[in-house]
Design an enzyme around this catalytic site. Structure first.
Site, PDB file in Angstrom:
ATOM      1  N   SER A  24      -1.492   0.494  -0.434  1.00  0.00           N
ATOM      2  CA  SER A  24      -0.504   1.534  -0.723  1.00  0.00           C
ATOM      3  C   SER A  24       0.063   2.052   0.601  1.00  0.00           C
ATOM      4  CB  SER A  24      -1.187   2.667  -1.500  1.00  0.00           C
ATOM      5  OG  SER A  24      -0.281   3.678  -1.835  1.00  0.00           O
ATOM      6  N   LYS A  25       1.120   2.780   0.538  1.00  0.00           N
ATOM      7  CA  LYS A  25       1.652   3.416   1.750  1.00  0.00           C
ATOM      8  C   LYS A  25       2.588   4.531   1.331  1.00  0.00           C
ATOM      9  CE  LYS A  25       1.531   2.731   6.285  1.00  0.00           C
ATOM     10  NZ  LYS A  25       0.519   2.016   7.059  1.00  0.00           N
ATOM     11  N   GLY A  26       2.691   5.534   2.173  1.00  0.00           N
ATOM     12  CA  GLY A  26       3.597   6.631   1.867  1.00  0.00           C
ATOM     13  C   GLY A  26       4.405   7.026   3.076  1.00  0.00           C
TER      14      GLY A  26
ATOM     15  N   SER B 113       4.171   4.257  -2.253  1.00  0.00           N
ATOM     16  CA  SER B 113       4.310   2.956  -2.879  1.00  0.00           C
ATOM     17  C   SER B 113       2.933   2.344  -3.104  1.00  0.00           C
ATOM     18  CB  SER B 113       5.155   2.088  -1.938  1.00  0.00           C
ATOM     19  OG  SER B 113       5.222   0.799  -2.435  1.00  0.00           O
TER      20      SER B 113
END
Ligand code: GLU
Length: 471
Positions: free
Chosen positions: A106-108, A61
């Site tokens: 961001s992050k995943g 994201s």
């Protein structure tokens, strides 16, 4: 009895954001632009394992691209979902702005239990997930740079870096596509300990601010302070270790997934960690009392509570029972919006996640810079610094006719290596960000808690960046 519904993690983050943004003079359009998550990519892919095809679902994201690359970890856990990844991506935006790391957020995450798979299977799965993200530039040194998070470590980052290199053989900056790599694979000294170290620096700075200590009714220093730590993973372990071994704090309770250990005289953190690594849990540790039901240990009388595990650990069911006057959020989102309100009303001081655990991304920033400059920090300066110090000491001895003690000579001579420089940069960053938050808190009557103050500092920086771009 009325059942009060807890908002989701993302809603919780937004409630906190909205509380802060109401106090700012920003146009509604800009507020909306900052608040919303720009994009979330969801991918399901199959990997042939154990004679069958197994399907996994992952996310990356991107919350805000006011600065690029965007930055944030990749989490491997069964709890991973879109809502969680988006909340965490938003927190990354605010976190980076607060510590002045020049990144968007961001992050995943990959929905998986890493314990279910052998290392070689994890490698296949990680490489396949990385492949899906790399081919869409969702892993890229100039656009999106992941890092470790819950369930991932140096090992996964090394696989991701190698996967990127295989797919971009002529990219001279390939190593900068991910941070938190092992030292031998382009990482930086001090990255593993960084988030825990940052928590230590944050608390040290808190205890240098008498007006903030007064809000929590605390006096003195960290020495002898009773601390409860929830979660002894990478962050909780390093924070607890440094606070007890270097600042003289007493870790009176450690909560883990299989129960809790308490010891009013202080737990030996290194011994407990070794016990966990050897046996898989805290049970049967002989340096304290074991409680199979660990949850209530978070509600013990103590000075500082360090939630260092999952989001939502302090929620509507237990917030009222928390007795520590100070909470430092080593995890992301450990206090729900509802619990936050209860705790604020009780006068509990909360050092918020977006600041408290920003040590990780701060050192990630140093690693990224190191990768782009292709040289280790300190390599050019160290010996030159030592030589200049030696000149000064020799001259001092010549003039005075006296000799300096060998210990002093040794300490003063010593030029900083990469680890010392990283710690120095991290300490400076954590102290600077704390001072910005504290100054905001005490400069306005309508700001009464550190989370809102941190949001104000951070959102103002993101807004400025959008305004400068002409948005
Ligand atoms: N996963 C860490 C965090 O939540 C580190 C992120 C990074 O280094 O990019 O802050």
């Amino acid at each position: 009895m009325t059942v009060v519904k807890e908002p989701s993690f993302r809603e919780s983050t937004e409630i906190m954001f909205n509380r802060a943004v109401r106090l700012m003079d920003l146009s509604p359009g800009l507020v909306e632009k900052i608040r919303i998550c720009n994009a979330t990519y969801r991918v399901s892919f199959g990997v042939r394992l154990r004679g069958d095809i197994h399907t996994f679902t992952g996310y990356r994201s991107v919350h805000s691209e006011h600065m690029e690359p965007v930055k944030g970890g990749i989490r491997f856990a069964t709890s991973v979902n879109q809502n969680e990844v988006e909340a965490l991506a938003a927190l990354m935006t605010y976190k980076c702005a607060l510590v002045e790391a020049p990144f968007g957020g961001s992050k995943g995450g990959l929905c998986i239990n890493p314990r279910d798979w052998e290392p070689h299977e994890m490698e296949q799965i990680t490489r396949r997930f990385a492949y899906e993200l790399i081919k869409r530039d969702l892993i890229h040194p100039a656009q999106n740079v992941p890092a470790p998070d819950m369930g991932t470590s140096e090992r996964e980052m090394a696989w991701i870096a190698d996967q990127y290199q295989r797919m971009n053989t002529t990219d001279i900056n390939a190593r900068a596509c991910v941070t938190g790599k092992p030292l031998s694979g382009g990482g930086i000294a001090g990255r593993v300990e960084a988030t825990g170290r940052g928590v230590q620096y944050a608390l040290q700075e808190f205890f240098r601010h008498p007006e903030d200590m007064a809000m929590a009714g605390l006096t003195g220093t960290l020495k002898g302070k009773r601390v409860i730590v929830q979660g002894l993973g990478n962050v909780g372990y390093h924070a607890a270790k440094f606070l007890s071994e270097q600042d003289g704090a007493k870790i009176i309770a450690v909560l883990e997934f299989d129960g809790a250990i308490t010891n009013p005289d202080g737990i030996n953190i290194e011994a407990l960690k070794q016990h966990i690594l050897a046996t898989g849990g805290v049970k049967s540790f002989d340096g304290g009392t074991y409680h199979a039901d660990g949850g209530p240990c978070m509600e013990l009388e103590a000075d500082i509570l360090v939630p260092a595990a999952m989001e939502g650990a302090i929620n509507l069911t237990n917030a009222d029972n928390i007795k520590t006057p100070l909470i430092i959020e080593a995890a992301n989102g450990p206090v729900t919006a509802g619990a936050d309100e209860i705790l604020r009303n009780k006068g509990v001081v909360i050092i918020p996640d977006m600041y408290a655990n920003a040590g990780g991304v701060t050192v990630s920033y140093f690693e990224w810079v190191k990768n782009l400059s292709h040289i280790r920090f300190g390599r050019m300066r160290r010996r030159q610094e030592e030589n200049r110090h030696r000149l000064l000491m020799d001259e001092l001895e010549r003039i005075t006719g006296k000799s300096l003690s060998p210990e002093f000579r040794q300490d003063y001579l010593h030029g900083a290596d990469e680890l010392e420089l990283v710690r120095s940069g991290l300490e400076d960053t954590m102290r600077g960000a704390y001072q910005a938050i504290s100054a905001m808190l005490h400069s306005r009557d309508d700001v009464t808690d550190m989370r809102t103050a941190a949001f104000l500092v951070s959102i103002a920086r993101v807004a400025k960046s959008y305004q400068t771009k002409g948005l």
